[in-house]
Scaffold this active site. Structure first.
Site, mmCIF file in Angstrom:
data_model
loop_
_atom_site.group_PDB
_atom_site.id
_atom_site.type_symbol
_atom_site.label_atom_id
_atom_site.label_comp_id
_atom_site.label_asym_id
_atom_site.label_seq_id
_atom_site.Cartn_x
_atom_site.Cartn_y
_atom_site.Cartn_z
ATOM 1 N N ASP A 215 0.852 -1.183 0.000
ATOM 2 C CA ASP A 215 0.000 0.000 0.000
ATOM 3 C C ASP A 215 0.894 1.242 0.000
ATOM 4 O O ASP A 215 2.120 1.157 0.117
ATOM 5 C CB ASP A 215 -0.926 -0.015 1.217
ATOM 6 C CG ASP A 215 -2.200 0.793 1.007
ATOM 7 O OD1 ASP A 215 -2.229 1.626 0.075
ATOM 8 O OD2 ASP A 215 -3.160 0.604 1.774
ATOM 9 N N GLU B 35 -9.982 7.473 4.538
ATOM 10 C CA GLU B 35 -9.102 6.659 5.368
ATOM 11 C C GLU B 35 -9.122 7.117 6.822
ATOM 12 O O GLU B 35 -10.182 7.340 7.394
ATOM 13 C CB GLU B 35 -7.700 6.632 4.738
ATOM 14 C CG GLU B 35 -7.741 6.100 3.309
ATOM 15 C CD GLU B 35 -6.391 6.086 2.615
ATOM 16 O OE1 GLU B 35 -5.371 6.341 3.267
ATOM 17 O OE2 GLU B 35 -6.368 5.807 1.411
#
Length: 580
Positions: free
Chosen positions: A271, A467
């Site tokens: 990621d 997020e």
């Protein structure tokens, strides 16, 4: 041989691998952000992949310019001595959200409410066409996290709280890729984030999932098993930890479980800046690079510091701390996908798909998905499901309809791909236009003192976030401005219908008795007329909760079967047939 399309893929891979230098191989394992790497950098450093993060867009931001930009990067890759094309990656999680004019579908939590894997498969196929129209062949989707606490800032990225829902919705992968990874419009899917990111303590994004291995496998692994059965081309590793150890350095889960036990033969990708978090350092160093690559990560997403990554990995290999065999394994996986996608034969954008971005057929599907995603939670006569003589729609914050990676994420989410407003579509008979952003004005009255409308529709909910910015460790209720808007509408003495636009359940039990109707609209995307379709009977109300709705935030975490008394249980939803 590697240039011969008639040769078997495995033979082409081995032939090409034998011709590659260490620099070629390390370059193939490196993924840089387009704002930090020019086409000339791709040529000079043999980069294997480029990505666009949220808001990383060409100017002007339109499909043709995207396709031109992609082709420029691809031509730069073809100019290397071995002519190895790049993989270009993007977060088209519920539509090609960075591209103005793209079709945006409901976020995953809304798609989970549809309980319709076939619909989700069709959505994946549309996303593939629109992504292909910009040349791109790699999508970092779907998110298969099983959300266990709505305080998590990425709750809207999960299809639901029980593994059965994300497992069923892996149909998105089949729509995106087709039967297998192949040439356009097949786009390589990414099952993310491996594994357990929806189960962190207190819903802390990038936090720690504290579970015994048996529980981790039972709750969080099933969607990934289904993704592997569908031939998913890549798997992205989670920023989170499992029992204190960051997943990006977790060799047991990445190599021994995912690759060896489960037999995953595709690309394992890190990621965004995932290396930095392995040992909680401010920036990665040799230890982090060594840990990640030896754990089994094949493609390393190092958006800005990709040059330092290349230098560091080269030094680790030459020193023998990262085996050459591990480098070759990563390259076999990457090259295999590039050959399967036909990039050596057809590297540039197929412009036949460019004109399909945002097309009427795609938007019609999105509108149908919006209607299917709505969950009617309460209706005490306010929602007649036929157009009332007059309504007032109140939308104090302009009610953005997406979050996360859409249209740059954050505060601008949902505003790059214009579509019909959910809050003022033609199917409404409104006594006044929807409000522009600003403080609420309440409901007006006629000269005789009677309300100027028969039904008040309050559109309230969350502002966009992405997020960890969306983590809510404290309150889970509505904003005071939203509560004030509803109070003013109630004071007018007319039925109040509340349309809740949010990425998760909110703490509304105390206010609910004063509302005549409540509809969970989730984050519907660009085709908001689907909201009105359900409200006024043009489409059936069929959505069911993909998560348990708390009676109070004090109950969190609350999930199906845990013995707590919810406000609305998992699977709840009032249903009505369509009445055209």
């Amino acid at each position: 041989m590697y240039r011969d399309p008639r040769a078997p893929v495995a033979a082409r891979v081995e032939d090409l691998l034998a011709r590659m230098s260490l620099d070629d191989k390390i370059g193939q394992m490196t993924q840089a952000e387009r704002l930090e790497a020019t086409p000339e950098d791709v040529t000079a450093h043999r980069l294997g992949s480029v990505l666009s993060g949220g808001g990383s867009v060409p100017s002007p931001n339109d499909p043709v310019t995207w396709a031109d930009m992609y082709d420029d990067f691809q031509r730069a890759a073809l100019a290397t001595p071995l002519g190895i094309p790049i993989l270009y990656g993007v977060d088209a999680v519920h539509g090609h959200g960075n591209v103005v004019g793209a079709t945006l579908f409901p976020h995953n939590i809304g798609l989970g409410a549809t309980r319709d894997p076939a619909l989700v498969r069709d959505i994946g196929a549309v996303v593939a066409e629109e992504v292909s129209g910009t040349g791109i062949t790699w999508n970092f989707a779907p998110c298969l996290g099983v959300v266990r606490n709505p305080r998590w800032g990425r709750t809207y990225e999960s299809f639901g709280e029980l593994p059965e829902l994300p497992t069923a919705m892996t149909s998105f992968i089949s729509g995106l890729q087709g039967p297998r990874v192949g040439p356009r419009p097949s786009v390589m899917a990414t099952a993310k984030h491996f594994v357990g990111d929806g189960g962190t303590k207190d819903g802390d994004d990038q936090g720690d999932t504290r579970l015994a291995e048996e529980e981790l496998r039972a709750l969080h692994l099933p969607p990934f098993l289904a993704a592997l059965e569908r031939g998913v081309g890549s798997v992205m590793i989670s920023h989170s930890s499992w029992n204190g150890l960051r997943l990006h350095g977790h060799r047991y889960l990445v190599t021994e479980v995912l690759k060896e036990e489960l037999g995953f033969s595709g690309i394992v990708v890190s990621d965004w800046n995932g290396l930095d978090m392995i040992y909680e350092a401010d920036a990665f160093g040799p230890a982090e690079v060594r840990a990640a690559v030896n754990a089994g990560i094949d493609m390393v997403m190092v958006p800005e510091e990709w040059r330092r990554f290349i230098e560091t990995l080269r030094a680790e290999v030459l020193a023998g701390r990262v085996p050459a065999a591990r480098i070759d394994d990563a390259n076999r996986r990457i090259l295999t996908r590039k050959f399967e996608q036909g990039l050596f034969e057809h590297p540039l954008t197929d412009r036949a798909y460019t004109g399909r971005i945002g097309g009427a057929e795609h938007r019609a599907l999105a509108r149908r998905a919006v209607a299917a995603s709505l969950v009617v939670l309460k209706n005490e006569g306010a929602c007649s499901r036929s157009p009332p003589a007059s309504t007032r729609s109140s939308s104090p914050g302009a009610a953005p309809t997406t979050s996360g990676c859409s249209a740059a994420g954050g505060p601008s989410a949902g505003r790059a791909s214009p579509g019909p407003s959910p809050w003022g579509p033609r199917s409404w008979t409104a006594s006044a236009p929807p409000r522009a952003p600003g403080p609420p004005s309440g409901t007006t009255r006629t000269a005789t003192g009677r309300p100027s409308c028969k039904v008040a529709v309050a559109v309230v909910g969350e502002e966009p976030y992405a997020e960890d910015e969306g983590d809510r460790p404290a309150g889970m209720g509505l904003d005071p401005v939203d509560l004030d808007t509803i109070a003013r509408l109630r004071a007018a003495g007319v039925p109040v219908v509340v349309l809740l636009v949010s990425g998760r359940p909110l703490d509304i039990a105390a206010e609910l008795p004063g509302w005549d109707a409540l509809v969970a609209c989730w984050l519907p995307g660009t085709e908001g007329r689907g909201v009105a379709d359900v409200l006024f009977g043009a489409a059936a109300a069929t959505g069911r909760l993909p998560v348990t709705w708390m009676r109070s935030a004090d109950q969190l975490p609350i999930t199906h079967g845990d013995g707590q008394d919810p406000l609305f249980p998992y699977g709840f939803g009032l249903t009505y047939p369509a009445r055209p």
